[in-house]
Scaffold this motif. Structure first.
Motif, PDB file in Angstrom:
ATOM      1  N   PRO A  61      56.880  17.092   5.002  1.00  0.00           N
ATOM      2  CA  PRO A  61      57.500  17.203   3.677  1.00  0.00           C
ATOM      3  C   PRO A  61      56.590  18.015   2.755  1.00  0.00           C
ATOM      4  CG  PRO A  61      57.350  14.911   4.406  1.00  0.00           C
ATOM      5  CD  PRO A  61      56.506  15.709   5.333  1.00  0.00           C
ATOM      6  N   VAL A  62      57.187  18.514   1.665  1.00  0.00           N
ATOM      7  CA  VAL A  62      56.432  19.340   0.731  1.00  0.00           C
ATOM      8  C   VAL A  62      56.592  18.811  -0.691  1.00  0.00           C
ATOM      9  CG1 VAL A  62      55.969  21.673  -0.106  1.00  0.00           C
ATOM     10  CG2 VAL A  62      56.853  21.337   2.215  1.00  0.00           C
ATOM     11  N   LEU A  63      55.465  18.693  -1.374  1.00  0.00           N
ATOM     12  CA  LEU A  63      55.413  18.342  -2.787  1.00  0.00           C
ATOM     13  C   LEU A  63      55.057  19.592  -3.578  1.00  0.00           C
ATOM     14  CD1 LEU A  63      55.153  16.299  -5.194  1.00  0.00           C
ATOM     15  CD2 LEU A  63      52.746  16.045  -4.524  1.00  0.00           C
ATOM     16  N   LYS A 133      64.147  30.663  -4.885  1.00  0.00           N
ATOM     17  CA  LYS A 133      64.511  31.819  -4.073  1.00  0.00           C
ATOM     18  C   LYS A 133      63.311  32.635  -3.596  1.00  0.00           C
ATOM     19  CE  LYS A 133      68.890  30.966  -4.962  1.00  0.00           C
ATOM     20  NZ  LYS A 133      69.795  30.396  -3.935  1.00  0.00           N
ATOM     21  N   GLY A 134      62.148  32.377  -4.169  1.00  0.00           N
ATOM     22  CA  GLY A 134      60.962  33.139  -3.800  1.00  0.00           C
ATOM     23  C   GLY A 134      59.873  32.291  -3.171  1.00  0.00           C
ATOM     24  N   LEU A 135      59.302  31.387  -3.958  1.00  0.00           N
ATOM     25  CA  LEU A 135      58.139  30.632  -3.480  1.00  0.00           C
ATOM     26  C   LEU A 135      58.501  29.679  -2.346  1.00  0.00           C
ATOM     27  CD1 LEU A 135      55.154  29.997  -3.704  1.00  0.00           C
ATOM     28  CD2 LEU A 135      55.724  28.277  -5.443  1.00  0.00           C
ATOM     29  N   LYS A 136      59.577  28.893  -2.503  1.00  0.00           N
ATOM     30  CA  LYS A 136      59.918  27.938  -1.440  1.00  0.00           C
ATOM     31  C   LYS A 136      60.227  28.648  -0.121  1.00  0.00           C
ATOM     32  CE  LYS A 136      62.610  23.829  -0.300  1.00  0.00           C
ATOM     33  NZ  LYS A 136      62.975  24.258   1.062  1.00  0.00           N
ATOM     34  N   ASP A 148      64.198  20.223   4.080  1.00  0.00           N
ATOM     35  CA  ASP A 148      65.058  19.384   3.254  1.00  0.00           C
ATOM     36  C   ASP A 148      64.321  18.183   2.674  1.00  0.00           C
ATOM     37  OD1 ASP A 148      64.691  18.177   5.693  1.00  0.00           O
ATOM     38  OD2 ASP A 148      66.740  17.413   5.845  1.00  0.00           O
ATOM     39  N   GLN A 149      63.037  18.068   2.939  1.00  0.00           N
ATOM     40  CA  GLN A 149      62.235  16.976   2.403  1.00  0.00           C
ATOM     41  C   GLN A 149      61.269  17.548   1.375  1.00  0.00           C
ATOM     42  OE1 GLN A 149      62.384  13.533   2.969  1.00  0.00           O
ATOM     43  NE2 GLN A 149      64.347  14.168   3.838  1.00  0.00           N
ATOM     44  N   GLN A 172      67.531  23.370  -2.743  1.00  0.00           N
ATOM     45  CA  GLN A 172      66.112  23.637  -2.470  1.00  0.00           C
ATOM     46  C   GLN A 172      65.225  22.486  -2.942  1.00  0.00           C
ATOM     47  OE1 GLN A 172      68.202  25.790  -3.954  1.00  0.00           O
ATOM     48  NE2 GLN A 172      68.213  27.663  -2.724  1.00  0.00           N
ATOM     49  N   PHE A 173      65.623  21.826  -4.033  1.00  0.00           N
ATOM     50  CA  PHE A 173      64.809  20.743  -4.607  1.00  0.00           C
ATOM     51  C   PHE A 173      65.690  19.512  -4.816  1.00  0.00           C
ATOM     52  CE2 PHE A 173      62.784  24.729  -5.916  1.00  0.00           C
ATOM     53  CZ  PHE A 173      61.510  24.533  -5.400  1.00  0.00           C
TER      54      PHE A 173
END
Length: 294
Positions: A61-63, A133-136, A148-149, A172-173
């Protein structure tokens, strides 16, 4: 000592500060194109990876954290930080949290990027698009993520920016934590000049540009993000935490009554009796947030 390397065509630095929980990839000049003259400029991004990241092969997962210069290092305006590396190390050692990737986004112009109000900045719409649209996509392409996490977090005006981003880009979030959020932004003629709280709440949050922009997503059960809100109860000289509390309570009621959110299902809130409007208080509350979402 930092070691230079390239990832996705971007120059980065590996550095290890000795935290049990992980090490850093820092992009001093991350530059993603296609987002307009301002957002095409380079910015600093810290990526904190678990110590066993290179050997496990696990997707994580990503924070995502706004105010990235206050997340790991005490080099912000007030010499404080959230102490996220130390907190993750403790949680991992106690087996209270699964491993995750942290992406700390440093603002180039905080007032511009974290405001949706044209005469008080106005860059938040483009900032949220840059993240979604850019960083993620860059992070998902270069690191082993569970796409998706994802949780986006911010405090104060960064909390407002996190809430806005999740309600504009919920795919995305899909999860957001807004700590002491500045939901009052744009609802006061000049919040810094108001004596106390008199006149601070003449415009309801329901009629705000923030809620108007969020309504299409909040009204859609298939899209609406999972939301966490909090605020502290300790006073500060500029009454910012009192504003966060009153507007946070208003937002919680609005989400339940107008958008059919359910507490402890897809809406969570916390009042911190000892909470102040500062990085240490927000870092303290982050531990609870991470265990709640991850």
């Amino acid at each position: 000592m930092a070691e230079e390397f390239y990832k996705g065509g971007q120059r980065a630095w590996f550095h290890d500060q000795g935290h049990w929980g992980g090490f850093f990839h820092t992009y001093d000049q991350l530059q993603l194109k296609g987002f307009g003259a301002y957002f095409d400029q380079p910015r600093k991004i810290h990526v904190f990876l678990p110590r066993d990241y290179e050997v496990t092969g696990d997707r994580l997962p990503v924070l995502y954290c706004n105010d990235g210069d206050h997340i790991f290092f005490p080099d912000g305006d007030f010499g404080q930080c959230w102490q996220v590396a130390e907190r993750l190390s403790r949680l991992y050692l106690r087996e209270q949290l699964q491993k995750l990737i942290v992406v700390a986004i440093c603002p180039n112009d905080r007032a511009y990027e974290y405001s949706h109000i044209p005469d008080q900045g106005g860059g938040l719409g483009d900032y949220s698009r840059y993240l979604a649209k850019g960083l993620k996509p860059f992070i998902d392409a270069q690191y082993r993520t569970q796409t998706d996490q994802t949780l986006i977090v911010g405090a104060a005006q960064g909390g407002l920016a996190a809430f806005y981003t999740a309600t504009q880009h919920p795919r995305q979030f899909p999860q957001v934590a807004a700590l002491s959020p500045s939901f009052w932004l744009g609802l006061e003629a000049n919040p810094m000049s108001i004596n106390g709280l008199d006149g601070a709440f003449k415009i309801s949050l329901e009629n705000s540009a923030l809620v108007f922009a969020a309504t299409p997503v909040l009204s859609n059960p298939k899209l609406r993000p999972k939301i966490y809100l909090d605020w502290g109860l300790m006073a500060d000289a500029q009454h910012q935490e009192a504003r966060a509390r009153l507007r946070g309570q208003e937002m919680r009621s609005l989400l339940i009554e107008e958008f059919q959110y359910q507490e402890n299902m897809n809406l969570f809130s916390l009042e911190d009796p000892l909470g102040r409007h500062d990085e240490l208080a927000w870092g303290d509350r982050l531990e609870t947030i991470l265990q709640l979402f991850f």
